[in-house]
Design an enzyme around this catalytic site. Structure first.
Site, short mmCIF file in Angstrom:
data_model
loop_
_atom_site.label_atom_id
_atom_site.label_comp_id
_atom_site.label_asym_id
_atom_site.label_seq_id
_atom_site.Cartn_x
_atom_site.Cartn_y
_atom_site.Cartn_z
N CYS A 1 -3.65 -1.01 -2.17
CA CYS A 1 -3.90 0.39 -2.51
C CYS A 1 -4.80 0.47 -3.75
O CYS A 1 -4.46 -0.06 -4.82
CB CYS A 1 -2.57 1.07 -2.79
SG CYS A 1 -2.70 2.80 -3.24
N GLU B 1 -6.86 9.91 8.66
CA GLU B 1 -5.54 9.88 9.30
C GLU B 1 -5.50 10.79 10.51
O GLU B 1 -4.75 10.56 11.46
CB GLU B 1 -4.46 10.23 8.27
CG GLU B 1 -4.40 9.16 7.20
CD GLU B 1 -3.08 9.05 6.47
OE1 GLU B 1 -2.18 9.88 6.70
OE2 GLU B 1 -2.96 8.10 5.66
N ASP C 1 0.85 -1.19 0.00
CA ASP C 1 0.00 0.00 0.00
C ASP C 1 0.89 1.24 0.00
O ASP C 1 2.08 1.16 0.30
CB ASP C 1 -0.92 0.02 1.23
CG ASP C 1 -1.84 1.22 1.22
OD1 ASP C 1 -2.51 1.45 0.20
OD2 ASP C 1 -1.88 1.96 2.22
N SER C 2 0.28 2.37 -0.28
CA SER C 2 1.04 3.62 -0.24
C SER C 2 1.39 4.01 1.20
O SER C 2 2.25 4.86 1.41
CB SER C 2 0.22 4.74 -0.89
OG SER C 2 -1.03 4.85 -0.25
N HIS D 1 -8.77 3.82 2.96
CA HIS D 1 -9.15 4.53 4.19
C HIS D 1 -10.65 4.55 4.46
O HIS D 1 -11.08 4.75 5.58
CB HIS D 1 -8.67 5.98 4.12
CG HIS D 1 -7.19 6.15 4.23
ND1 HIS D 1 -6.32 5.54 3.36
CD2 HIS D 1 -6.43 6.84 5.11
CE1 HIS D 1 -5.07 5.88 3.70
NE2 HIS D 1 -5.11 6.66 4.75
N CYS E 1 -11.19 2.99 -1.76
CA CYS E 1 -9.96 3.55 -1.17
C CYS E 1 -9.74 2.84 0.16
O CYS E 1 -10.70 2.56 0.89
CB CYS E 1 -10.11 5.06 -0.96
SG CYS E 1 -8.73 5.81 -0.08
N1 DGL Z 1 -4.05 3.89 -0.36
C1 DGL Z 1 -4.64 4.93 -1.19
C2 DGL Z 1 -5.81 4.32 -1.98
O1 DGL Z 1 -6.41 3.33 -1.57
C3 DGL Z 1 -5.10 6.11 -0.37
C4 DGL Z 1 -3.95 6.95 0.17
C5 DGL Z 1 -3.11 7.57 -0.93
O2 DGL Z 1 -3.62 8.43 -1.68
O3 DGL Z 1 -1.95 7.18 -1.03
O4 DGL Z 1 -6.15 4.84 -3.01
#
Ligand code: DGL
Length: 291
Positions: free
Chosen positions: A80, A159, A17-18, A193, A191
């Site tokens: 991600c 966050e 993930d990012s 989050h 997403c």
């Molecule tokens: N993990 C990213 C997503 O699911 C969200 C956070 C980011 O923009 O890096 O798109």
């Protein structure tokens, strides 16, 4: 995907993930497949991916793939949504193990749930601009009316821990208005989050709208795929490994909210001072030879 290596059920899954958000996917996998060990990489030094160009997201995702390939993983999970949307095809071409992304899984579950064939999709700017969900839905059948909305502020609000804050409710009401007006009966949370905002999103959309958690959908897909390949790990005590590219302290504390009941344990920061960092896992700070 070309699988050239002999993999074992006991081998871990690689999850990418990012940053922190992918821990919602780890949580879903741990719930559905409790025997699976995971090696997680969160690119905390370079997030967010959600407002980066496709070219950059592809490059960063390929680097993450190269790093995780050092761990004898049996399958690669792109947690991600932004990376799944923009880089999945590139990763699938490069990987030596099966690669699963959240987009196809989320789309499939939405198709299974919708009654009126009106489906909403929310995600980062990158995910929505890629049109990956409408394209995936189109591959699954005709006649779906898809309404998408980018909700970039949601990531920061989650966050910040403002998951039920009044400000978050106002932002949600504003962002969700187009999908609400479109009369969708199913909404894909595209997403990592957004599962933490289920309550607020459901309050705005109404209880009758089904929310699709793309991480949960992926876990269900993974169960099917690993079973079909004879690679499902039996239920057993597992210890996951967590790597980040920056600030492991914050990841540890904040990450617990994303992970729910499962415990994070030790978080290791990769050493990027000696590029290419992804080629040198043995030089990661705190790397454990015994794990
Ligand atoms: N993990 C990213 C997503 O699911 C969200 C956070 C980011 O923009 O890096 O798109």
């Amino acid at each position: 995907m070309v699988s050239t290596l002999v993999k074992k059920a006991a081998d871990p899954l690689g999850v990418f993930d990012s940053g922190l958000g992918g821990l919602t996917v780890v949580r879903a996998i741990a719930h559905t497949l409790p025997g699976e060990a995971m090696v997680y990489f969160g690119d905390t030094a370079r997030l967010p991916y959600g407002n980066k160009s496709p070219r950059t997201v592809r490059r960063l995702s390929l680097e993450a793939l190269k790093f995780l390939e050092h761990f004898e993983i049996k399958a690669w999970v792109v947690a991600c949504n932004s990376a799944s949307a923009l880089a999945l095809h590139v990763l699938t071409d490069e990987a030596t193990v099966p690669v699963l992304g959240v987009v196809e899984a989320g789309a499939r579950q939405a198709v299974a749930k919708t009654r009126n064939r009106r489906i909403g999709v929310i995600g980062t700017r990158a995910t929505v601009a890629s049109h990956c969900y409408p394209a995936a839905l189109e591959r699954l059948g005709d006649g779906f009316q898809v309404t998408s909305a980018a909700c970039p502020l949601f990531v920061s609000l989650v966050e910040e821990g403002w998951v039920e804050h009044e400000v978050t409710r106002q932002v949600a009401a504003e962002y969700l208005e187009p999908v609400r007006r479109a009369g969708v009966d199913t909404l894909i949370l595209g997403c990592t989050h957004y599962p933490l905002l289920k309550k607020v999103i459901s309050d705005v959309m109404g209880n009758e709208v089904t929310l699709i958690d793309s991480g949960e959908a992926l876990a269900a897909d993974l169960l099917e795929q690993l079973t079909a390949r004879g690679l499902l790990a039996p239920k057993r005590p597992v210890e996951h490994r967590f790597f980040v590219s920056d600030q492991s302290d914050r990841f540890q504390v904040e990450g617990q909210r994303f992970l729910g009941e499962a415990v994070i344990g030790r978080v290791e920061a990769v050493d990027q001072s000696d590029l290419p960092w992804y080629d040198r896992p043995s030089r990661t700070r705190g790397h454990r030879e015994d794990a």
